[in-house]
Design an enzyme around this catalytic site. Structure first.
Site, PDB file in Angstrom:
ATOM      1  CG  ASP A  29       0.079   0.320   2.264  1.00 30.10           C
ATOM      2  OD1 ASP A  29       1.254   0.696   2.464  1.00 30.10           O
ATOM      3  OD2 ASP A  29      -1.050   0.768   3.628  1.00 30.10           O
ATOM      4  CG  HIS A  30      -0.951   4.855   1.693  1.00 27.40           C
ATOM      5  ND1 HIS A  30      -1.957   3.677   1.357  1.00 27.40           N
ATOM      6  CD2 HIS A  30      -0.478   5.455   2.662  1.00 27.40           C
ATOM      7  CE1 HIS A  30      -2.265   4.393   2.884  1.00 27.40           C
ATOM      8  NE2 HIS A  30      -2.229   4.908   3.383  1.00 27.40           N
ATOM      9  CB  CYS A  85       0.439  -2.336   4.881  1.00 26.38           C
ATOM     10  SG  CYS A  85       0.454  -3.159   6.604  1.00 26.38           S
ATOM     11  N   GLY A  86       2.658  -0.263   6.458  1.00 28.06           N
ATOM     12  CA  GLY A  86       3.087   0.595   7.277  1.00 28.06           C
ATOM     13  C   GLY A  86       3.929  -0.607   8.297  1.00 28.06           C
ATOM     14  CB  THR A  87       3.144  -2.447  10.926  1.00 27.19           C
ATOM     15  OG1 THR A  87       1.290  -2.954  10.212  1.00 27.19           O
ATOM     16  CG2 THR A  87       2.579  -0.583  11.591  1.00 27.19           C
ATOM     17  N   GLY A  88       3.588  -3.662   8.147  1.00 32.67           N
ATOM     18  CA  GLY A  88       3.587  -5.213   7.360  1.00 32.67           C
ATOM     19  C   GLY A  88       1.849  -5.678   8.563  1.00 32.67           C
ATOM     20  CB  ILE A  89      -0.227  -5.611  11.389  1.00 32.66           C
ATOM     21  CG1 ILE A  89       1.554  -5.641  12.570  1.00 32.66           C
ATOM     22  CG2 ILE A  89      -0.678  -5.993  11.553  1.00 32.66           C
ATOM     23  CD1 ILE A  89       1.089  -4.916  13.403  1.00 32.66           C
ATOM     24  N   GLY A  90      -1.886  -4.743   8.669  1.00 32.07           N
ATOM     25  CA  GLY A  90      -2.829  -5.277   7.883  1.00 32.07           C
ATOM     26  C   GLY A  90      -2.262  -6.240   6.907  1.00 32.07           C
ATOM     27  CG  HIS A 109      10.753 -22.988  12.538  1.00 32.61           C
ATOM     28  ND1 HIS A 109      10.251 -23.981  14.195  1.00 32.61           N
ATOM     29  CD2 HIS A 109      11.748 -24.298  12.397  1.00 32.61           C
ATOM     30  CE1 HIS A 109      11.846 -24.067  14.699  1.00 32.61           C
ATOM     31  NE2 HIS A 109      12.670 -24.336  14.011  1.00 32.61           N
ATOM     32  NE  ARG A 139      13.830 -29.895  12.217  1.00 27.83           N
ATOM     33  CZ  ARG A 139      13.303 -29.152  13.641  1.00 27.83           C
ATOM     34  NH1 ARG A 139      12.655 -29.828  15.056  1.00 27.83           N
ATOM     35  NH2 ARG A 139      13.822 -27.777  14.054  1.00 27.83           N
ATOM     36  CG  HIS A 140       8.834 -27.486  11.444  1.00 28.82           C
ATOM     37  ND1 HIS A 140       8.697 -27.471  13.090  1.00 28.82           N
ATOM     38  CD2 HIS A 140      10.720 -27.069  11.389  1.00 28.82           C
ATOM     39  CE1 HIS A 140       9.680 -27.165  13.326  1.00 28.82           C
ATOM     40  NE2 HIS A 140      11.103 -26.978  12.572  1.00 28.82           N
TER      41      HIS A 140
HETATM   42  C1  RB5 Z   1      -2.064   3.006   6.626  1.00 26.83           C
HETATM   43  O1  RB5 Z   1      -2.083   4.282   6.600  1.00 26.83           O
HETATM   44  C2  RB5 Z   1      -1.399   2.081   7.156  1.00 26.83           C
HETATM   45  O2  RB5 Z   1      -2.315   1.962   8.053  1.00 26.83           O
HETATM   46  C3  RB5 Z   1      -0.699   0.657   6.709  1.00 26.83           C
HETATM   47  O3  RB5 Z   1      -0.333   0.869   6.112  1.00 26.83           O
HETATM   48  C4  RB5 Z   1      -0.667  -0.326   7.519  1.00 26.83           C
HETATM   49  O4  RB5 Z   1       0.443   0.291   8.420  1.00 26.83           O
HETATM   50  C5  RB5 Z   1      -1.623  -1.208   8.311  1.00 26.83           C
HETATM   51  O5  RB5 Z   1      -1.988  -1.938   9.174  1.00 26.83           O
END
Ligand code: RB5
Length: 148
Positions: free
Chosen positions: A8-9, A65-70, A98, A131-132
């Site tokens: 994303d951005h 993404c910003g954090t990789g989480i979303g 793993h 093995r995993h």
């Molecule tokens: C976008 O501002 C931000 O929410 C997205 O890049 C990401 O970090 C979400 O997990």
């Protein structure tokens, strides 16, 4: 070796940085966007990369993404995807060794560009340890049972 990459951005600048590195190293990739810093929705790009990886035309995917989480949450909604949010060389190694991750997720605002290169290189050179596999089979079974 061929990589599917998308962001994303919030991950756009790190994606472009990694593409320069891949060009320099003659590592093949396809870029599934986004193509600017304009605000977009990370699930759209997680889905594109996930679907590309499932074609088997790619060795693995990278989503940012910003954090990789979303974007990792989004990619993991696609059946058959094991997207791992990795943040250093050790987690990159273990994600392959793993978990046999078929996508790695990075944070454009949380991962330093040079660290991202190290992470990708470790992931590429690491081999899955069979093995995993029994745990991965259980994840596959979970996906199948959700279809019932
Ligand atoms: C976008 O501002 C931000 O929410 C997205 O890049 C990401 O970090 C979400 O997990």
């Amino acid at each position: 070796m061929k990589i599917a990459i998308g962001s994303d951005h919030g991950g756009y600048e790190l994606k472009e940085f990694l593409k320069l590195y891949f060009n320099d190293q003659e590592i093949s990739y396809d870029d599934f966007g986004t193509n600017s810093l304009e605000s977009v929705d990370y699930p759209d790009f997680g889905k594109k990369v996930a679907q590309a990886v499932l074609t088997n035309k790619y060795d693995f995917g990278i989503v940012i993404c910003g954090t990789g989480i979303g974007i990792s949450i989004a990619a993991n909604k696609v059946k058959g995807i094991r997207a791992a949010l990795v943040y250093n060389e050790e987690t990159a190694r273990l994600a392959k060794e793993h978990n046999n991750a078929n996508i790695i997720a990075l944070g454009g605002r949380t991962t330093k560009p040079d660290d991202a290169i190290d992470i990708v290189n470790v992931f590429m050179k690491t081999i899955f340890e069979e093995r995993h596999q029994k745990r991965l089979n259980k994840i596959n079974q979970m996906e199948e049972s959700l279809d019932e």
